[in-house]
Scaffold this active site. Structure first.
Site, PDB file in Angstrom:
ATOM      1  N   ARG A 154       0.827  -1.218   0.000  1.00 14.98           N
ATOM      2  CA  ARG A 154       0.000   0.000   0.000  1.00 14.98           C
ATOM      3  C   ARG A 154       0.855   1.258   0.000  1.00 14.98           C
ATOM      4  NH1 ARG A 154      -5.546  -0.940   2.213  1.00 14.98           N
ATOM      5  NH2 ARG A 154      -5.711   1.290   2.435  1.00 14.98           N
ATOM      6  N   HIS A 155       0.337   2.281  -0.633  1.00 17.28           N
ATOM      7  CA  HIS A 155       0.884   3.629  -0.454  1.00 17.28           C
ATOM      8  C   HIS A 155       0.067   4.294   0.656  1.00 17.28           C
ATOM      9  CE1 HIS A 155       3.458   4.312  -4.224  1.00 17.28           C
ATOM     10  NE2 HIS A 155       3.210   3.011  -4.132  1.00 17.28           N
ATOM     11  N   PRO A 156       0.645   5.273   1.339  1.00 15.42           N
ATOM     12  CA  PRO A 156      -0.075   5.905   2.458  1.00 15.42           C
ATOM     13  C   PRO A 156      -1.114   6.897   1.932  1.00 15.42           C
ATOM     14  CG  PRO A 156       2.097   6.874   2.219  1.00 15.42           C
ATOM     15  CD  PRO A 156       1.989   5.830   1.162  1.00 15.42           C
ATOM     16  N   LEU A 196       0.606  10.742  -2.129  1.00 15.45           N
ATOM     17  CA  LEU A 196       0.724   9.285  -2.268  1.00 15.45           C
ATOM     18  C   LEU A 196       2.138   8.895  -2.668  1.00 15.45           C
ATOM     19  CD1 LEU A 196      -2.515   8.825  -4.370  1.00 15.45           C
ATOM     20  CD2 LEU A 196      -2.189   7.997  -2.034  1.00 15.45           C
TER      21      LEU A 196
END
Ligand SMILES: CC(C)(COP(=O)(O)OP(=O)(O)OC[C@H]1O[C@@H](n2cnc3c(N)ncnc32)[C@H](O)[C@@H]1OP(=O)(O)O)[C@@H](O)C(=O)NCCC(=O)NCCS
Length: 208
Positions: A71-73, A79
């Site tokens: 996942r990206h934050p 992002l």
């Protein structure tokens, strides 16, 4: 090479970091594996990307499967990965280790005797139960129960692989824990109708 061995076979162009590869395993060509345990006899087809995953024994993983896409934050102002890959861009002397630690904790688990179809994606933290089948192109976002055939985006159960009593017996037998000599001695049993296999092996006192 047409015979595998107790030492893992890693095909051309496959790269791995922090992986434990069991006996009789095969990592397909052009794979990328990171933080992966690959149980005995499990294999991956070509072009798989597997991250932060525990794969049990006898898993059959087709081509172009992705397990554990990270996942990206989404809650940060951006992002973009420069916020955690800080060194890459000369923004800091160290990366955001806490973020990478969090990613590593989202472990995907693939059970024994599973079949993951072509191009399927198994999301981080998801468990695919023993004996389950994942259809080609599925995106698996929730746990899949043992001996369930699931497919689609998002993946949903299509039907059980076997009636419940048969699945329960196979889970009790847990033949995937048998050692190499036992498997060799009982090879023909795996071609029997499943009911006969169970009649032969699902009883108290059966030698493991
Ligand atoms: C998942 C799979 C095992 C299901 O096989 P099955 O149990 O015989 O199921 P069926 O073919 O009878 O299909 C049952 C239903 O699921 C649907 N379906 C089957 N596979 C699907 C898939 N991958 N994605 C979405 N839907 C699927 C069918 O369209 C059918 O829907 P319907 O009832 O509305 O007509 C199989 O379709 C599959 O995807 N195999 C993977 C093949 C592969 O990737 N091989 C790589 C080399 S190892």
């Amino acid at each position: 090479m047409n015979r595998l061995s107790v030492q893992a076979t890693v095909r051309e162009g496959a790269v791995q970091e922090n992986c434990t590869l069991g006996s009789w395993t095969e990592v397909g060509p052009w794979n990328m594996l990171e933080n992966v345990t690959l149980g005995d006899y499990s294999y991956t087809g070509p072009w798989c990307i597997v991250q932060n995953a525990e794969i049990a024994r006898f898993a059959n993983i087709a081509a172009a499967v992705r397990i554990g896409p990270t996942r990206h934050p989404m809650d940060r102002p951006t992002l973009h990965h420069f916020t955690y890959r800080r060194v890459l861009y000369g923004f800091a002397e160290t990366d955001d280790d806490a973020f990478f630690d969090w990613r590593r904790e989202q472990v995907a688990r693939i059970g024994n005797d599973t079949w993951i179809g072509h191009g399927a994606i198994i999301m981080p933290g998801v468990t695919v139960g023993d004996g389950a089948v994942i259809g080609a192109g599925a995106v698996v976002t929730r746990d899949i129960a043992p001996y369930t055939v699931a497919a689609g985006v998002p993946a949903r159960p299509l039907h059980p692989r076997f009636p419940a009593a048969i699945a329960a017996a196979l889970l009790r037998i847990a033949w995937w824990a048998w050692d190499h000599q036992t498997l060799r001695a009982r090879l023909e049993d795996f071609s029997l109708p499943v009911e006969e296999f169970i009649a032969r092996h699902d009883h108290p006192g059966d030698a493991p």
